[in-house]
Design a protein around this motif. Structure first.
Motif, PDB file in Angstrom:
ATOM      1  N   TRP A 626      31.646  48.638  42.220  1.00 18.40           N
ATOM      2  CA  TRP A 626      31.873  49.714  43.182  1.00 18.40           C
ATOM      3  C   TRP A 626      33.169  50.439  42.837  1.00 18.40           C
ATOM      4  O   TRP A 626      33.979  49.948  42.049  1.00 18.40           O
ATOM      5  N   THR A 627      33.348  51.615  43.413  1.00 28.33           N
ATOM      6  CA  THR A 627      34.561  52.401  43.177  1.00 28.33           C
ATOM      7  C   THR A 627      35.276  52.656  44.498  1.00 28.33           C
ATOM      8  O   THR A 627      34.662  52.692  45.573  1.00 28.33           O
ATOM      9  N   MET A 628      36.603  52.837  44.390  1.00 30.91           N
ATOM     10  CA  MET A 628      37.436  53.141  45.544  1.00 30.91           C
ATOM     11  C   MET A 628      38.354  54.296  45.171  1.00 30.91           C
ATOM     12  O   MET A 628      38.771  54.418  44.010  1.00 30.91           O
ATOM     13  N   ASP A 629      38.673  55.101  46.157  1.00 31.01           N
ATOM     14  CA  ASP A 629      39.531  56.261  45.915  1.00 31.01           C
ATOM     15  C   ASP A 629      40.829  56.139  46.697  1.00 31.01           C
ATOM     16  O   ASP A 629      40.825  55.724  47.861  1.00 31.01           O
ATOM     17  N   VAL A 630      41.937  56.508  46.045  1.00 30.80           N
ATOM     18  CA  VAL A 630      43.236  56.616  46.703  1.00 30.80           C
ATOM     19  C   VAL A 630      43.765  58.023  46.458  1.00 30.80           C
ATOM     20  O   VAL A 630      43.275  58.754  45.587  1.00 30.80           O
ATOM     21  N   ALA A 631      44.762  58.404  47.241  1.00 32.61           N
ATOM     22  CA  ALA A 631      45.227  59.798  47.205  1.00 32.61           C
ATOM     23  C   ALA A 631      46.077  60.104  45.981  1.00 32.61           C
ATOM     24  O   ALA A 631      45.940  61.165  45.360  1.00 32.61           O
ATOM     25  N   THR A 632      46.987  59.202  45.601  1.00 35.53           N
ATOM     26  CA  THR A 632      47.936  59.499  44.523  1.00 35.53           C
ATOM     27  C   THR A 632      48.006  58.334  43.544  1.00 35.53           C
ATOM     28  O   THR A 632      47.568  57.212  43.837  1.00 35.53           O
ATOM     29  N   THR A 633      48.585  58.601  42.406  1.00 36.19           N
ATOM     30  CA  THR A 633      48.771  57.552  41.400  1.00 36.19           C
ATOM     31  C   THR A 633      49.657  56.434  41.916  1.00 36.19           C
ATOM     32  O   THR A 633      49.440  55.250  41.623  1.00 36.19           O
ATOM     33  N   ALA A 634      50.654  56.783  42.707  1.00 33.33           N
ATOM     34  CA  ALA A 634      51.551  55.757  43.249  1.00 33.33           C
ATOM     35  C   ALA A 634      50.814  54.788  44.155  1.00 33.33           C
ATOM     36  O   ALA A 634      51.192  53.612  44.270  1.00 33.33           O
ATOM     37  N   ASP A 635      49.752  55.263  44.829  1.00 32.90           N
ATOM     38  CA  ASP A 635      49.005  54.393  45.736  1.00 32.90           C
ATOM     39  C   ASP A 635      48.225  53.308  45.009  1.00 32.90           C
ATOM     40  O   ASP A 635      47.862  52.289  45.608  1.00 32.90           O
ATOM     41  N   VAL A 636      47.966  53.504  43.734  1.00 29.06           N
ATOM     42  CA  VAL A 636      47.192  52.522  42.976  1.00 29.06           C
ATOM     43  C   VAL A 636      47.895  51.170  42.972  1.00 29.06           C
ATOM     44  O   VAL A 636      47.256  50.108  43.052  1.00 29.06           O
ATOM     45  N   ASP A 637      49.211  51.185  42.886  1.00 28.67           N
ATOM     46  CA  ASP A 637      49.970  49.932  42.815  1.00 28.67           C
ATOM     47  C   ASP A 637      49.830  49.087  44.085  1.00 28.67           C
ATOM     48  O   ASP A 637      50.080  47.881  44.056  1.00 28.67           O
ATOM     49  N   ASP A 638      49.463  49.722  45.198  1.00 32.92           N
ATOM     50  CA  ASP A 638      49.372  48.996  46.467  1.00 32.92           C
ATOM     51  C   ASP A 638      47.979  48.427  46.736  1.00 32.92           C
ATOM     52  O   ASP A 638      47.769  47.791  47.771  1.00 32.92           O
ATOM     53  N   VAL A 639      47.036  48.645  45.841  1.00 34.49           N
ATOM     54  CA  VAL A 639      45.668  48.165  46.034  1.00 34.49           C
ATOM     55  C   VAL A 639      45.555  46.723  45.539  1.00 34.49           C
ATOM     56  O   VAL A 639      45.912  46.414  44.397  1.00 34.49           O
ATOM     57  N   VAL A 640      45.057  45.853  46.414  1.00 34.27           N
ATOM     58  CA  VAL A 640      44.866  44.438  46.084  1.00 34.27           C
ATOM     59  C   VAL A 640      43.433  44.053  46.452  1.00 34.27           C
ATOM     60  O   VAL A 640      42.976  44.329  47.565  1.00 34.27           O
ATOM     61  N   ILE A 641      42.716  43.405  45.524  1.00 29.63           N
ATOM     62  CA  ILE A 641      41.326  43.012  45.767  1.00 29.63           C
ATOM     63  C   ILE A 641      41.182  41.513  45.558  1.00 29.63           C
ATOM     64  O   ILE A 641      41.624  40.968  44.537  1.00 29.63           O
ATOM     65  N   ASP A 642      40.584  40.855  46.545  1.00 29.22           N
ATOM     66  CA  ASP A 642      40.214  39.444  46.431  1.00 29.22           C
ATOM     67  C   ASP A 642      38.702  39.343  46.546  1.00 29.22           C
ATOM     68  O   ASP A 642      38.075  40.098  47.307  1.00 29.22           O
ATOM     69  N   ALA A 643      38.098  38.409  45.835  1.00 24.58           N
ATOM     70  CA  ALA A 643      36.645  38.245  45.885  1.00 24.58           C
ATOM     71  C   ALA A 643      36.282  36.774  45.774  1.00 24.58           C
ATOM     72  O   ALA A 643      36.930  36.011  45.045  1.00 24.58           O
ATOM     73  N   TRP A 644      35.257  36.400  46.538  1.00 25.76           N
ATOM     74  CA  TRP A 644      34.757  35.028  46.556  1.00 25.76           C
ATOM     75  C   TRP A 644      33.261  35.047  46.253  1.00 25.76           C
ATOM     76  O   TRP A 644      32.552  35.986  46.622  1.00 25.76           O
ATOM     77  N   ALA A 645      32.781  33.986  45.621  1.00 26.40           N
ATOM     78  CA  ALA A 645      31.350  33.787  45.421  1.00 26.40           C
ATOM     79  C   ALA A 645      30.975  32.442  46.018  1.00 26.40           C
ATOM     80  O   ALA A 645      31.585  31.414  45.678  1.00 26.40           O
ATOM     81  N   LEU A 646      30.004  32.441  46.937  1.00 25.41           N
ATOM     82  CA  LEU A 646      29.564  31.218  47.611  1.00 25.41           C
ATOM     83  C   LEU A 646      28.176  30.846  47.110  1.00 25.41           C
ATOM     84  O   LEU A 646      27.252  31.665  47.138  1.00 25.41           O
ATOM     85  N   TYR A 647      28.034  29.598  46.656  1.00 23.84           N
ATOM     86  CA  TYR A 647      26.758  29.070  46.186  1.00 23.84           C
ATOM     87  C   TYR A 647      26.301  27.996  47.169  1.00 23.84           C
ATOM     88  O   TYR A 647      26.840  26.886  47.167  1.00 23.84           O
ATOM     89  N   PRO A 648      25.339  28.316  48.037  1.00 18.98           N
ATOM     90  CA  PRO A 648      24.934  27.349  49.062  1.00 18.98           C
ATOM     91  C   PRO A 648      24.239  26.136  48.444  1.00 18.98           C
ATOM     92  O   PRO A 648      23.626  26.214  47.380  1.00 18.98           O
ATOM     93  N   GLY A 649      24.342  25.022  49.146  1.00 19.08           N
ATOM     94  CA  GLY A 649      23.651  23.815  48.717  1.00 19.08           C
ATOM     95  C   GLY A 649      24.594  22.645  48.545  1.00 19.08           C
ATOM     96  O   GLY A 649      25.817  22.794  48.460  1.00 19.08           O
ATOM     97  N   GLU A 650      24.007  21.455  48.502  1.00 25.82           N
ATOM     98  CA  GLU A 650      24.783  20.218  48.388  1.00 25.82           C
ATOM     99  C   GLU A 650      24.973  19.853  46.922  1.00 25.82           C
ATOM    100  O   GLU A 650      24.054  19.925  46.114  1.00 25.82           O
ATOM    101  N   SER A 651      26.202  19.467  46.592  1.00 25.08           N
ATOM    102  CA  SER A 651      26.532  19.017  45.247  1.00 25.08           C
ATOM    103  C   SER A 651      26.853  17.529  45.281  1.00 25.08           C
ATOM    104  O   SER A 651      26.925  16.911  46.348  1.00 25.08           O
ATOM    105  N   ASP A 652      27.064  16.949  44.100  1.00 23.25           N
ATOM    106  CA  ASP A 652      27.429  15.529  44.043  1.00 23.25           C
ATOM    107  C   ASP A 652      28.735  15.279  44.786  1.00 23.25           C
ATOM    108  O   ASP A 652      28.897  14.254  45.457  1.00 23.25           O
ATOM    109  N   GLU A 653      29.685  16.192  44.646  1.00 25.38           N
ATOM    110  CA  GLU A 653      30.976  16.014  45.309  1.00 25.38           C
ATOM    111  C   GLU A 653      30.832  16.101  46.832  1.00 25.38           C
ATOM    112  O   GLU A 653      31.451  15.335  47.577  1.00 25.38           O
ATOM    113  N   LEU A 654      30.013  17.037  47.311  1.00 23.41           N
ATOM    114  CA  LEU A 654      29.834  17.195  48.750  1.00 23.41           C
ATOM    115  C   LEU A 654      29.065  16.032  49.366  1.00 23.41           C
ATOM    116  O   LEU A 654      29.279  15.686  50.531  1.00 23.41           O
TER     117      LEU A 654
END
Length: 682
Positions: A626-654
């Protein structure tokens, strides 16, 4: 909801849809309740054509005015920001029998015979009626384009808004009644006549002392209704805090009633008895006496004002308030003719007449009170958890308030007409308090909150964080731990084995559950357990672990566009959190959230926090771009993205933790990977 969004945003059929009927369930029994609608006319058509229409006003008003987080697919279908959203329609759900909702024991055998058949008959008849109505609307619109701006010739949409249209209610599910702006005479009669009658009786030709008594009766009514809700809530919270054992009544309707109904009844009745006792003793030397007639007049005045206000606001509860107001106005007339302190046969006759006047309102309120009681008792299991010790009291306080609300709905009109001496009231109150205390002590000692019928819900996630900091703040290549959270006010650690309890590393923080957003809003209390990395991670090898990257930053005179790519191994349920001065993005035509609030945050130089979910069920969905827009070049430095991936189901550890869970515990299991945080400036 993600599938619904995919349909209205991309499916070729989306432009041809004229109305949405969302078929939901939060339980395996009970009638299907229409609890939300848009456009006005769909609700009118539904209650007029469905063989067994049910619409519970407490639920509809809580969803509409209290903004309860009860999002369904319908939330997307009615979304005006979607190209083919903003649909007129209804949201229906079977709501009872929800103790096992979203648990491992939620199976088809729990569905009551006949429920699906009745549900299907309602939806089938509504579908035919809606198709006819859509055709009529299409034929009535002239011109090549429809009025909503969609240019499809196969669809004629009209602008709609939540909660617009006529008011309506059902009579025991047998038939529906529609009234309101399209039937102003009935609407005015139902909501305004009781108030006019009250004002006429207490002002025109009445002595000053009678107006004063009616005002005192109204104050007593308000006090009674408030105490009927507050007293059981306070009693429940106190019991949970003192004993340290919340929700001992969960899944036990009789025990729930025994713990909360007596305080609710005492809170409803005692203010009237106390007011009548004080009037006999004399609050002031010139205070007029307060009789049963005065209490009934006061209750009628409060109910009438409430009926007028709620009716004007278009709330679903308007007809309940109006029915009680009518009954109290009629019941108060003969009481006024009796002399204070009369013990003649006329008093008995008057009491019987008052009961007959109030019975219709009580009868129509009874199903509402019952559904309210059952829903509160069932849904407290997914109410959410909070930090100790406040969290201990939340569930019991909410249940107490729910029982108190049901008591006011069911018997609020009868309470002012019940006459008893101050001595009788005090004796009864002491006995009720003693019985409640014994029940509270015994249940706190002997009862467990959970059973096979009502299991405890947990979330147990095997969390891998590529940002390189583990729970103790130590640097590592990938921090790994178990995150355990509860969906109710009983601490999550209580469900673990003694060995796992001894290994608790720390209490959870809000960000520990962010990968489950928006479910994370329910998981405020939990514990962190140590763990090793998954031996057979669902994403495969370390080289194929989910990655979050900023693929491109395009600068132009119009602003700066940032392209983000999140790679996962499907199937995965992904979540992204974006912080920064974002002005638009490609995921929706408008940014989520309130525009005024966002503008205010911008002035204070606070960055917006945006959330998005992505369901990757196939190879083509393994890449989320996906894309995101900011107003100025200086604003780019303030953008922070976190992302998680969840895989449902039981594992050996769980499985090691699951095997040690206490009986009657149902856990949502999954393995989570948080990718390394991406920043716009690098």
């Amino acid at each position: 909801m993600q599938a619904a969004h995919g349909f209205v945003a991309h499916h070729p059929w989306a432009a041809s849809v004229g109305v949405a009927i969302n078929v939901e369930a939060t339980g395996s029994e009970g009638p299907d309740v229409m609890f939300r609608e848009t456009g006005g006319w769909p609700a009118e058509v539904y209650v007029s054509t469905a063989p067994r229409p049910v619409t519970t006003p407490t639920i509809r008003d809580l969803v509409r005015f209290a903004s309860l987080p009860v999002d369904t697919d319908f939330s997307v279908f009615r979304d005006p920001t979607e190209p083919h959203g903003n649909l007129p329609g209804i949201d229906i759900a079977s709501m009872l029998g929800g103790y096992t909702y979203h648990t491992s024991v939620d199976d088809v055998d729990r569905v009551k015979p006949g429920m699906v058949q009745a549900y299907g008959e309602n939806v089938f008849e509504a579908t035919k009626a809606f198709a006819t109505k859509i055709s009529e609307i299409s034929e009535g619109i002239s011109g090549g384009d429809d009025v909503s701006g969609n240019e499809s010739s196969s669809s004629r949409r009209i602008p709609v808004g939540p909660g617009t249209g006529s008011a309506l209610f059902d009579v025991f599910g047998a038939f529906g009644v529609v009234y309101g702006p399209k039937n102003r005479v009935l609407h005015g009669v139902l909501h305004a006549v009781p108030l006019l009658a009250c004002l006429a009786r207490t002002t025109l030709g009445a002595k000053k002392d009678r107006r004063s008594r009616a005002a005192r009766g109204a104050k007593t009514t308000i006090r009674a209704w408030v105490s009927a809700v507050a007293l059981p809530a306070a009693c429940g919270a106190s019991r949970a805090l003192v004993s340290g054992r919340p929700l001992v009544w969960f899944g036990k309707p009789l025990l729930t009633a025994a713990l909360f109904a007596p305080p609710a009844a005492a809170g409803l009745l005692y203010p009237y008895a106390d007011a009548r006792r004080k009037s006999r003793v004399g609050v002031r030397a010139d205070a007029p006496p307060l009789s049963v007639a005065d209490c009934v007049d006061g209750a009628a005045l409060v109910s009438s004002v409430l009926a007028a206000v709620v009716g004007a606001a278009g709330a679903a509860m308007g007809y309940v308030c109006a029915l009680w107001a009518f009954g109290l106005v009629l019941a108060g007339s003969p009481w006024a003719r009796l002399r204070r302190g009369s013990r003649t046969a006329a008093a008995a006759t008057t009491g019987f007449f008052a009961f007959a006047c109030l019975l219709p309102a009580a009868a129509l309120s009874a199903p509402i009170a019952y559904v309210t009681f059952v829903l509160f008792s069932e849904k407290v299991g997914i109410l959410g958890s909070h930090v100790w010790p406040i969290g201990l009291a939340v569930g019991d306080a909410v249940m107490g308030a729910g029982v108190g609300t049901a008591a006011v709905l069911l018997a609020g009109g009868f309470a002012p007409a019940i006459s008893c001496s101050g001595k009788t009231a005090r004796t009864t109150a002491r006995r009720v308090a003693l019985a409640w205390a014994l029940t509270a002590v015994a249940s706190s000692i002997a009862c467990s909150p959970y059973s096979a019928r009502a299991p405890k819900r947990l979330a147990i996630i095997h969390n891998h964080d590529a940002n390189g900091v583990d729970g103790d703040g130590l640097l590592s290549e990938t921090a790994v731990e178990f995150v355990v959270g509860a969906f109710d006010s009983v601490p999550a650690v209580n469900a673990l084995s003694p060995l796992d309890r001894d290994g608790v590393r720390r209490a959870t923080r809000a960000d520990d559950f962010f990968g489950l957003y928006p479910v994370s809003n329910l998981l405020g209390e939990g514990v962190i357990l140590p763990s090793t990395r998954a031996r057979a991670p669902p994403w495969g090898t370390d080289a194929s672990a989910p990655t979050l990257t900023i693929a491109r930053v395009d600068r132009s005179t119009a602003g700066v566009s940032i392209e983000v790519v999140f790679n996962t191994t499907a199937p995965a349920w992904s979540c992204a959190r974006v912080s920064g001065p974002i002005v638009s993005w490609s995921l929706s035509r408008a940014l989520p959230g309130d525009g005024a609030r966002a503008a205010s945050a911008s002035k204070k130089k606070k960055h917006r926090v945006l959330w998005a979910r992505h369901a990757g069920n196939g190879e083509r969905a393994a890449v989320w771009r996906w894309t995101m827009d900011v107003a100025t070049t200086a604003d780019v430095d303030d953008v922070v993205i976190d992302a998680w991936a969840l895989y449902p189901g039981e594992s050996d550890e769980l499985s090691g933790i699951v095997d040690g869970l206490t009986p009657h515990t149902s856990a949502i299991l999954g393995t989570m990977y948080k990718a390394k945080t991406a920043r716009g400036g690098r």
